[in-house]
Scaffold this active site. Structure first.
Site, mmCIF file in Angstrom:
data_model
loop_
_atom_site.group_PDB
_atom_site.id
_atom_site.type_symbol
_atom_site.label_atom_id
_atom_site.label_comp_id
_atom_site.label_asym_id
_atom_site.label_seq_id
_atom_site.Cartn_x
_atom_site.Cartn_y
_atom_site.Cartn_z
ATOM 1 C CB SER A 222 -0.953 -0.046 1.202
ATOM 2 O OG SER A 222 -1.933 0.941 1.113
ATOM 3 C CG ASP A 428 -6.309 -2.343 -4.178
ATOM 4 O OD1 ASP A 428 -7.207 -1.798 -3.504
ATOM 5 O OD2 ASP A 428 -5.133 -1.933 -4.192
ATOM 6 C CG HIS A 494 -4.953 -2.818 -0.590
ATOM 7 N ND1 HIS A 494 -4.497 -1.897 -1.505
ATOM 8 C CD2 HIS A 494 -4.345 -2.508 0.577
ATOM 9 C CE1 HIS A 494 -3.665 -1.059 -0.921
ATOM 10 N NE2 HIS A 494 -3.546 -1.416 0.351
#
Length: 526
Positions: A222, A428, A494
């Site tokens: 991330s 994601d 994600h």
């Protein structure tokens, strides 16, 4: 001379204690042999007499005993170390803190490899946010145990990344997870964060030289896509300063950077959002040519113009408005969709799933705040754990950190042999796979032409022989994992190791041993 356009000016106008608080008591200097002050210390540091180098000492802090590690090259830093036996008691563990004189304290938790730890590579894992604890990765994704039973228990994870690697989980920057600063100190840029992480690695690898010779891999998820290049750049720069004959400093054997569903190139990645939301595998709009998609695409030029101004002027006053505009205008539809922004396949009910759409985040907080867990990890009883700290998130936003020219750091690393693996779960919406592949298509390295010409091939796991995604690679000659490699992971959002644990272990195992993903090579010999 560069001048700012009207849009830029408009958005600027809109947007615009001590080193360990308790006195340290040196309880034991091992230069004359171990003389532990209590039975508690003896059990906590059970390997002290055989593992701790001559001259090391112990300290007491908040009623907890630690081994104290100092280094003459870093007089403003020290490590406090204890040995837990949580999560996976079958492997050696260390946890504790890096203390920094301006009242910064970074928490870490290390697990030795389940297989051949003396030969296994080392991975440092960082979560993103910014402001999310690495314990999220540990207990929810890729660590030796998985959170269960509402946080009352943690179960064995057969797909842990410490299957073939020694792995460190580090809560950084300060005020994330169990890391803290009691006098209000802050770290709000990836550049400053990189310096703290480098110092931690130097002290840790000096204390444990048995892990210092193996290849080192920096892995992040991330917002870690922004952290990691800055940390890698700091390691690379500092490595150049280490004399070949140095007895004091470790030349960190930085082999690769691994980024999962990361935000690295904001200029390219923000521009991919309309394509993903309108024409991707999980579109949120019915008509790719409809008014919603047309409106979304119309926001891209302004977003990119603002980001370019940030790169040109390198001013917080320019970068903050750029980040605000792009977040609100391009990610706004994601936040208002009612879907889990980290997995377009799922709805999100904050009342049931929590603010981040995963109820397990709350379970992790329950587990980590258990007094017995804190005591085992060397964490003060009054320290409260939270999975993500929104204050830290806002601090980085106020610096415009996410839209800095992070990709500019990468070519030098690649040219010096440091490999880059970028992987992304295709479900994601926050850091979508399209944008992650596209920024590699404009990254100016000696592998660029080869990457542009590289075919997209099917990736099949070695264990189950199941197709789980696609791979595109440059620099590997078909016999190695590559120097620039992009992997799209199917049926994953994600957090790829959570959604596809077997595939994630297959991916990281092949990568750290430099084995290609496009062959049927077995991992059984590892």
């Amino acid at each position: 001379m560069k001048t700012l356009g009207f849009a830029t000016l408009v958005y600027i106008a809109i947007a615009f204690a001590s080193f360990i608080p308790e006195s340290q008591v040196v309880l034991n200097d091992l230069s004359n042999g171990p003389r532990l002050p209590s039975q508690h210390a003896q059990s906590t540091l059970k390997h002290a007499s055989e593992n701790i180098p001559t001259g090391q000492a112990f300290v007491q802090h908040d009623g907890i005993f630690y081994e104290l590690v100092r280094h003459p090259e870093f007089p403003d830093h020290q490590l406090r170390i204890t040995e837990p036996s949580l999560c996976d008691p079958s492997v050696k563990q260390y946890s504790g803190y890096l203390d920094i004189t301006d009242d910064k304290h970074l928490f870490f938790w290390f697990f030795e490899s389940r297989n051949s730890p003396q030969d296994a590579p080392v991975i440092l894992w960082l979560n993103g946010g910014p402001g999310c604890s690495s314990s999220t990765g540990l207990l929810f994704e890729l660590g030796p145990c998985s959170i269960a039973d509402g946080g009352k228990n943690a179960t064995f994870n057969p797909y842990s990344w410490n299957t073939h690697a020694n792995i460190i989980f580090l809560d950084q920057p300060i005020n994330v997870g169990f890391s803290y600063a009691e006098d209000g100190s802050k770290v709000e840029t990836s550049q400053l964060a990189g310096k703290d992480v480098y110092t931690f690695l130097e002290l840790f690898l000096n204390r444990f030289p048995e892990y210092s010779k193996q290849p080192f891999h920096l892995a992040a998820e991330s917002y870690g896509g922004t952290y990691a290049p800055h940390i890698a750049s700091t390691i690379h720069e500092e490595n150049q300063k280490v004399p070949l004959t140095s007895n004091n400093l470790v030349k960190i054997n930085l082999a690769s950077v691994v980024i999962g569903n990361g935000l690295t190139d904001s200029y390219t990645q923000f521009a991919s959002i309309p394509d993903y939301l309108c024409e991707g595998p999980y579109p949120i709009f019915d008509d790719p040519d409809g008014p919603e998609c047309a409106s979304l695409r119309a926001k891209v030029p302004t977003c990119q113009r603002l980001i370019k101004a940030c790169h040109d002027f390198k001013s917080r006053l320019i970068c903050v408005p750029a980040e605000l505009y792009c977040n609100v205008q391009l990610l706004g539809p994601v936040q208002s969709s009612g879907l889990n922004p980290y997995d377009a396949r799922r709805a999100c009910n904050p009342d049931e799933d929590g603010p981040l759409c995963y109820k397990q985040m709350g379970w992790i907080e329950t587990y980590m705040n258990d007094p017995k867990v804190k005591a085992a990890l060397g964490v003060s009883p009054q320290r409260q754990f939270s999975s993500c700290n929104m204050g830290v998130n806002q601090g980085f936003l106020k610096q415009g950190d996410a839209v800095q020219d992070t990709p500019a750091l990468i070519p030098e690393l690649v040219e010096n042999g440091i490999r880059f693996l970028i992987y992304a779960g295709v479900a994601d919406m926050m850091c979508n796979y399209m944008g992650n592949e596209r920024w590699l298509e404009v990254l100016p390295t000696k592998f660029l032409d080869e990457f542009l010409d590289a075919p997209t091939e099917i990736w099949t796991t070695a264990h189950s022989n199941k197709p789980v995604g696609t791979v595109r690679s440059a620099g590997g000659d078909g016999t190695r994992a590559g120097n620039i490699t992009f992997v799209a992971v199917h049926e994953a959002g994600h957090m790829v190791p959570y959604d596809q644990p077997e595939a994630a272990l297959d991916l990281i195992s092949r990568w750290i041993f430099d084995l290609p993903l496009t062959t049927d090579a077995s991992l059984d010999h590892l």
